[in-house]
Design a protein around this motif. Structure first.
Motif, short mmCIF file in Angstrom:
data_model
loop_
_atom_site.label_atom_id
_atom_site.label_comp_id
_atom_site.label_asym_id
_atom_site.label_seq_id
_atom_site.Cartn_x
_atom_site.Cartn_y
_atom_site.Cartn_z
N SER A 133 0.84 -1.21 0.00
CA SER A 133 0.00 0.00 0.00
C SER A 133 0.87 1.25 0.00
O SER A 133 0.52 2.26 -0.62
N GLY A 134 2.01 1.18 0.69
CA GLY A 134 2.95 2.30 0.67
C GLY A 134 3.48 2.55 -0.73
O GLY A 134 3.61 3.71 -1.16
N ALA A 135 3.78 1.47 -1.45
CA ALA A 135 4.22 1.62 -2.85
C ALA A 135 3.10 2.18 -3.71
O ALA A 135 3.33 3.03 -4.59
N ALA A 136 1.85 1.74 -3.45
CA ALA A 136 0.71 2.26 -4.21
C ALA A 136 0.49 3.74 -3.94
O ALA A 136 0.17 4.51 -4.86
N LEU A 137 0.66 4.17 -2.68
CA LEU A 137 0.52 5.59 -2.35
C LEU A 137 1.53 6.43 -3.12
O LEU A 137 1.21 7.52 -3.62
N THR A 138 2.75 5.93 -3.23
CA THR A 138 3.78 6.64 -3.98
C THR A 138 3.39 6.73 -5.45
O THR A 138 3.55 7.79 -6.08
N ALA A 139 2.86 5.64 -6.00
CA ALA A 139 2.43 5.65 -7.40
C ALA A 139 1.28 6.62 -7.62
O ALA A 139 1.21 7.31 -8.65
N ILE A 140 0.36 6.70 -6.65
CA ILE A 140 -0.76 7.64 -6.76
C ILE A 140 -0.25 9.07 -6.80
O ILE A 140 -0.69 9.89 -7.62
N ARG A 141 0.68 9.39 -5.92
CA ARG A 141 1.21 10.76 -5.87
C ARG A 141 1.87 11.13 -7.20
O ARG A 141 1.73 12.27 -7.66
N ALA A 142 2.56 10.18 -7.79
CA ALA A 142 3.17 10.46 -9.10
C ALA A 142 2.12 10.55 -10.19
O ALA A 142 2.18 11.43 -11.06
N ALA A 143 1.13 9.64 -10.15
CA ALA A 143 0.12 9.60 -11.20
C ALA A 143 -0.78 10.82 -11.18
O ALA A 143 -1.25 11.28 -12.23
N ARG A 144 -1.05 11.38 -10.00
CA ARG A 144 -1.94 12.52 -9.89
C ARG A 144 -1.41 13.75 -10.63
O ARG A 144 -2.15 14.69 -10.89
N ARG A 145 -0.11 13.74 -10.94
CA ARG A 145 0.47 14.88 -11.66
C ARG A 145 0.00 14.91 -13.11
O ARG A 145 -0.05 15.98 -13.72
N THR A 146 -0.35 13.76 -13.67
CA THR A 146 -0.71 13.71 -15.09
C THR A 146 -2.02 13.00 -15.36
O THR A 146 -2.61 13.20 -16.42
N GLU A 147 -2.50 12.18 -14.43
CA GLU A 147 -3.66 11.33 -14.71
C GLU A 147 -4.90 11.79 -13.96
O GLU A 147 -4.82 12.35 -12.87
N GLY A 148 -6.06 11.51 -14.54
CA GLY A 148 -7.33 11.83 -13.92
C GLY A 148 -7.73 10.83 -12.86
O GLY A 148 -7.23 9.70 -12.81
N SER A 149 -8.68 11.24 -12.02
CA SER A 149 -9.12 10.38 -10.92
C SER A 149 -9.73 9.07 -11.41
O SER A 149 -9.50 8.00 -10.85
N TRP A 150 -10.53 9.13 -12.49
CA TRP A 150 -11.19 7.93 -12.96
C TRP A 150 -10.22 6.96 -13.64
O TRP A 150 -10.42 5.75 -13.61
N ALA A 151 -9.16 7.50 -14.25
CA ALA A 151 -8.14 6.61 -14.81
C ALA A 151 -7.43 5.85 -13.70
O ALA A 151 -7.15 4.65 -13.82
N ILE A 152 -7.15 6.54 -12.60
CA ILE A 152 -6.50 5.89 -11.45
C ILE A 152 -7.45 4.88 -10.82
O ILE A 152 -7.06 3.75 -10.49
N TYR A 153 -8.71 5.26 -10.66
CA TYR A 153 -9.72 4.36 -10.09
C TYR A 153 -9.89 3.13 -10.96
O TYR A 153 -9.94 1.98 -10.47
N GLY A 154 -9.99 3.33 -12.27
CA GLY A 154 -10.21 2.21 -13.18
C GLY A 154 -9.04 1.24 -13.21
O GLY A 154 -9.23 0.02 -13.20
N SER A 155 -7.82 1.77 -13.22
CA SER A 155 -6.64 0.90 -13.25
C SER A 155 -6.54 0.10 -11.96
O SER A 155 -6.17 -1.08 -11.97
N PHE A 156 -6.86 0.74 -10.84
CA PHE A 156 -6.84 0.06 -9.55
C PHE A 156 -7.84 -1.09 -9.53
O PHE A 156 -7.52 -2.21 -9.12
N SER A 157 -9.06 -0.83 -9.98
CA SER A 157 -10.10 -1.85 -9.96
C SER A 157 -9.78 -3.01 -10.90
O SER A 157 -9.94 -4.18 -10.55
#
Length: 281
Positions: A153-177
């Motif tokens: 989960s710590g690694a995922a949090l780091t990936a989220i912080r990086a992804a939020r710079r370029t990616e939308g919320s639904w893209a992050i949600y969809g990839s996670f699901s």
């Protein structure tokens, strides 16, 4: 909204513990991801947003690490008290520190040493059962699974912080699901058991509360700081423990109570020192 999200996640964990009386943790996690994908599949507008991306690698990292972490979290819930499994999973901010330093090049604040030591000491006390009279220190396989969920989960949090710079919320949600579904399927499908009507109700609560909690958290992140979200989200741990004590007969040793306080304090300390305001979108 963040507080309500934390409450939803706590009831999700509680329902998962009830469903795990007969169903495997992997099957519960698999059905959770199936339900989480429903909004993306059913609403064309959301489906289009979910496939709009710039950095597929970051979305994959978030999805793979996060999906596997949820799998391990639900497996841990099936074998250890729900509050303890949740505490393990929600200690992920302390493990995000080395990931952020290594992958994002963030400078590690020396002041983080003290809350990190406090949190790790607390996790040790909780995992080993503390120092109850006659108890011996023992770190079991399911405690290790719970801690592994926190690391991922710590690694995922780091990936989220990086992804939020370029990616939308639904893209992050969809990839996670989607990645979570793929991560849990090999473990859930071979021994899949048909849920009873009661278990379907619990699974619907698990999936529905997950969707609501994820959407509330994603929406609220437009206005709250990392510090506010990090502190308020620890309500999930407290509520999960209370539900376990009140309704499942869970009991914590004095050492585990001390360990819980140390861990929560350490996690909040890490969030405090790493807090930065988020820009309004």
């Amino acid at each position: 909204m963040v507080a309500l999200s934390a409450v939803c996640f706590a009831f999700m964990a509680f329902a998962a513990k009830l469903a795990a009386e007969r169903l495997s943790g992997s099957e519960i996690a698999f059905i959770r991801f199936v339900i989480m994908l429903l909004p993306v599949v059913a609403v064309p507008r959301l489906a289009r947003k979910a496939v709009e991306y710039q950095r597929l690698d970051l979305l994959a990292y978030r999805g793979i690490f996060g999906g596997t972490a949820v799998l391990l979290y639900f497996v841990a819930i099936a074998h250890v008290p729900v509050g303890i499994a949740t505490l393990f999973n929600y200690s992920s901010p302390i493990f995000s520190v080395p990931f952020a330093a290594f992958f994002l090049g963030e400078r590690v604040d020396r002041r983080l040493v003290f809350p990190l030591i406090a949190a790790l000491t607390g996790l040790f006390l909780v995992a080993t059962g503390g120092h109850a009279p006659g108890a011996r220190l023992e770190f079991g396989v399911w405690e290790a699974v719970g801690l592994a969920s926190s690391v991922l989960s710590g690694a995922a949090l780091t990936a989220i912080r990086a992804a939020r710079r370029t990616e939308g919320s639904w893209a992050i949600y969809g990839s996670f699901s989607l990645c979570g579904l793929l991560a849990t399927a090999p473990f859930a499908l071979p021994g899949f058991q048909a849920p009873t009507s009661r278990e379907w109700l619990l699974l619907a609560i698990i999936g529905g509360s997950s969707v609501v909690a994820q959407l509330l958290m994603t929406y609220a992140y437009r206005w709250v700081t990392n510090l506010q979200a990090g502190i308020i989200s620890q309500l999930t741990v407290v509520i999960s423990m209370l539900l376990g004590v009140l309704f499942l007969g869970d009991r914590l040793t004095p050492g585990q109570v001390l360990g819980t306080v140390l861990t929560l304090g350490g996690v909040i300390g890490v969030a405090w020192l790493q807090s930065t305001p988020r820009a309004v979108e």
